[in-house]
Structures are given as C-alpha cells and as structure tokens.
Scaffold this active site. Structure first.
Site, PDB file in Angstrom:
ATOM      1  N   ARG A  91       0.792  -1.243   0.000  1.00  0.00           N
ATOM      2  CA  ARG A  91       0.000   0.000   0.000  1.00  0.00           C
ATOM      3  C   ARG A  91       0.820   1.286   0.000  1.00  0.00           C
ATOM      4  NH1 ARG A  91      -3.795  -2.573  -2.371  1.00  0.00           N
ATOM      5  NH2 ARG A  91      -5.274  -3.682  -1.057  1.00  0.00           N
ATOM      6  N   SER A 171     -12.915 -11.993  -1.530  1.00  0.00           N
ATOM      7  CA  SER A 171     -12.202 -10.758  -1.837  1.00  0.00           C
ATOM      8  C   SER A 171     -10.724 -11.114  -1.776  1.00  0.00           C
ATOM      9  CB  SER A 171     -12.545  -9.692  -0.803  1.00  0.00           C
ATOM     10  OG  SER A 171     -11.513  -8.731  -0.794  1.00  0.00           O
TER      11      SER A 171
HETATM   12  N1  ARG Z   1      -5.978  -8.096   6.253  1.00  0.00           N
HETATM   13  C1  ARG Z   1      -4.937  -7.821   5.339  1.00  0.00           C
HETATM   14  C2  ARG Z   1      -4.247  -6.519   5.669  1.00  0.00           C
HETATM   15  O1  ARG Z   1      -4.839  -5.710   6.317  1.00  0.00           O
HETATM   16  C3  ARG Z   1      -5.366  -7.868   3.908  1.00  0.00           C
HETATM   17  C4  ARG Z   1      -6.424  -6.875   3.511  1.00  0.00           C
HETATM   18  C5  ARG Z   1      -6.973  -7.058   2.102  1.00  0.00           C
HETATM   19  N2  ARG Z   1      -7.556  -8.357   1.950  1.00  0.00           N
HETATM   20  C6  ARG Z   1      -8.338  -8.748   0.940  1.00  0.00           C
HETATM   21  N3  ARG Z   1      -8.707  -9.993   0.915  1.00  0.00           N
HETATM   22  N4  ARG Z   1      -8.723  -7.936  -0.002  1.00  0.00           N
HETATM   23  O2  ARG Z   1      -3.134  -6.285   5.256  1.00  0.00           O
END
Ligand code: ARG
Length: 383
Positions: A91, A171
């Site tokens: 990110r 997801s």
């Molecule tokens: N829980 C993880 C994090 O916060 C992944 C978040 C996104 N997960 C997803 N299946 N889109 O880094």
C-alpha cells in the site's frame, strides 16, 4: 476542472469510483500499479477508460517493491500477529506512486477505493499525508450512496462500464509477496476454508521432498542452489515450488486498526521460506543480546507496517538499525520442503558464533564445566 489521482485496481469498487468521481465533477487519472499480481493490464486499462478515466497510468513497481519494501521487511523479519504483511507492504508504495503522479499532473486531490471498515484506507491516507500533507483525500466508498455490491453493479451497468466480474465469492488481494483472501464462508471463523479458497497451487500428492539451498549476503538472499539469482526471480521461483507443497498457508483471526476482528487466509510461500531461512542464519551468527533485541524490533516493525506508518521516522530508523545488524548475516541455509512443511535442515556461515568445541557433549569438549560451578553459586546468592 479539478483533478484527482485514484489508486485503481481494476475491480468493481475502483471502477465504480472512477465514474462516481467523474459524476462529482473531477477529471480522474487512474493509477494501475503492477506489484506482481496476475492481471491483464491492457484489459484493466480499457476498463478504466470505459468507466470514464481521463488517463490511465500503468506503473511497473515490482523492482522498487522488492528492493525498498520487501527486503527491508525481510531483514527485520517484520510480523504482525503471525501475518507476514504482504498486502500491507504494497500500500505505501502504491500511495507513493499516486503522489508522484499528482505532482506531475498538478492534481490537488488523491483517492483510493478502500472500504471504511478496513486497514487499507488508513495505509493509503497516512502515506498520502506523510508524503504531501497539502493533497486532499477523497474516499468514495465512505461517502457514496451504494449499500451493497449489487447496487454498485447496477450503477456500473447503467453507465456502460464493461465488467467481467468473476463469480468468486472471495475478496482477494495479490502481489509478488503473497495473497490475502477474505469473505464467503470464511466469515464464519468455525468454517474450514473450502479447497478453492486457496489461490496458489494446490496441495498435490507430492510425497517426495525438495531440498533448497539459499545463500544470503548481508541479510539478502542472493543465490539459489549455488546459482546467483535476482531477488524478484527468486521470489517467483519460491512461490511456485513452495506453492506446490502448500507452504506459507495461514488461516488467521487478526485485529484490524479500526477495532474489528477479522478472519483472513494468507498464502505466502516465498515469504515463509525466506523468513525461516533468514532467521536460521541470524540465530547462528548474531550474539544473544542483538538477537533477542531484534525480536522486539520485528514486532514493532510489523506493527508500523500494519498500521500504515511505513513513511514514519521510526520505521526508517529501525531499518537503519536492522541494516547495521546484517553486516555479517552471510552464509547458506538448507531447506527441506515436504507437503505443508518447510524445515530448516542445515545452516553454515564463516561468521558463525556457534563453536562445536564448546557445544559438543563428546570427550574433546573445551568447555570448562568447573567454571559453571562458580557462575551458579553467584547467580544463586540472592535466593
Ligand atoms: N488483512 C490484510 C491486511 O490488512 C489484507 C487486507 C486485504 N484483503 C483482501 N482480501 N482484499 O493487510
């Protein structure tokens, strides 16, 4: 016209975000970041245009991801509640690229397609803020009128946005370092994940183990089976071979920044193998004090990454500390892969602090057992 740069993934939420932002009067510049996920970038680019994007940037960030994000995190052995921070690490890099484009395009606004329930909104926005506090942030998903995926699809259809929505109930977020999987039956933490929830390979009936040898120099893996290998290539190879043995699968309940407990599956074969190998080497080379202190660092480092604080002073300072400890982390680790298992079966280094003549139980031991008597006497004095 007001310009906004949007971190665009090609999924439903970010496609709808493009049109929604345009309806609100913005020129939308979409950034599609390549962090090594499997995707048809040409198709996703066309989709963004069909949704109303003014321009689409496709940035290949894989090299930077490996050098500036994955390797520092590996050297620190950063971890958050047993999660190796695969999504979390991508990110800040995407945010950095968004800010770069905003500067180039003289845009005053930046956006993302993250839900108000998750961690990623925090990571994008804290990164935007730390990189350029003057930029104004828009988070369509927290503002818009749609209450469900169905309503979004309805809106997309009405606006002629071409979507080929896979019927996946999950997801999924993917990059070079791993895959994160949520939703569907996983929302009940007592349900066993169905076989098709897992995305990398499948636990095939490979009964024969595979041995790997990884050589590290200053904490960085540089050779696989005695051949020099580029780190990105190494990660791809380890994901492939480790995936076949279902290495690095985790089914976790985690504590999100926003106070929700959530259940997520992770698959990160390369990360799992490299973390274990790196740690095996460190335990051979680093002295007890540094090693134990480094364990605290890995927890703090992991917490900072998870919480969206990659660009913080502390994260960078910890990185420099870690680099200082890595000078002598050089040597070879032997790894045995078998179904569901990654074992370290050997380690060697010219800088090893391990001394056989002290550790041996044999007759050529150089350890003075009599000296232990005085040590224990003193240690026991206060009791
Ligand atoms: N829980 C993880 C994090 O916060 C992944 C978040 C996104 N997960 C997803 N299946 N889109 O880094």
């Amino acid at each position: 016209m007001k310009k906004v740069v949007l971190a665009y993934s090609g999924g439903l939420d970010t496609c709808v975000s493009i049109r929604w932002l345009r309806d609100k009067g913005y020129d939308v510049l979409a950034l599609l970041a390549d962090l090594g996920q499997k995707a048809n970038f040409e198709l996703l680019k066309k989709r963004a245009i069909s949704a109303g994007a003014e321009k689409v940037y496709v940035s290949d960030l894989k090299k930077e991801f490996v050098q500036d994000f994955i390797l520092p995190s590996l050297k620190a052995e950063a971890v958050y509640e047993d999660y190796l921070l695969t999504t979390a690490l991508g990110r800040p890099l995407i945010a950095k690229e968004v800010v770069k484009i905003a500067h180039k395009e003289r845009a005053d606004y930046v956006a993302h397609g993250c839900t108000g329930r998750g961690n990623d909104q925090v990571r994008f926005e804290l990164s935007y803020k730390m990189l350029d506090p003057r930029l104004k942030v828009i988070a369509p998903l927290r503002e818009w009128e749609f209450n469900s995926r169905e309503e979004e699809i309805e809106y997309a259809k009405k606006n002629g946005i071409s979507l080929d929505l896979k019927k996946s109930v999950y997801s999924i977020d993917e990059n070079l370092w791993g895959v994160s999987i949520e939703c569907g039956e996983l929302e009940d933490p007592y349900n066993e994940p169905s076989a098709n929830a897992w995305q990398i390979g499948a636990l095939r009936e490979i009964s024969k183990p595979t041995y790997l040898e990884i050589y590290f120099d200053r904490g960085i893996p540089t050779d696989l089976n005695n051949k020099r290998i580029d780190t990105q290539e190494l990660i791809v190879r380890l994901n492939k071979i480790g995936g076949k043995y279902a290495i690095g699968r985790k089914d976790l309940i985690e504590d999100r920044i926003v106070g929700i407990k959530s259940r997520e599956l992770y698959e990160a074969p390369a990360a799992e193998i490299l973390y274990k190998a790196h740690h095996a080497l460190e335990s051979l080379i680093l002295d007890k004090q540094t090693l134990n202190f480094k364990h605290l660092i890995s927890l703090k480092y992991g917490e900072l990454i998870y919480s969206g604080l990659w660009f913080s002073t502390l994260r960078e300072a910890l990185s420099r500390f870690v680099d200082f400890t890595q000078e002598k982390v050089q040597g070879t680790v032997r790894i045995k892969l078998s179904p569901g298992n990654c074992e370290i079966v050997g380690r060697k280094s010219r800088y090893a602090l391990y001394k056989k003549e002290l550790a041996t139980y044999g007759k050529d031991s150089k350890f003075d057992q009599k000296a232990a008597e005085g040590l224990i006497k003193i240690l026991g004095m206060g009791y």
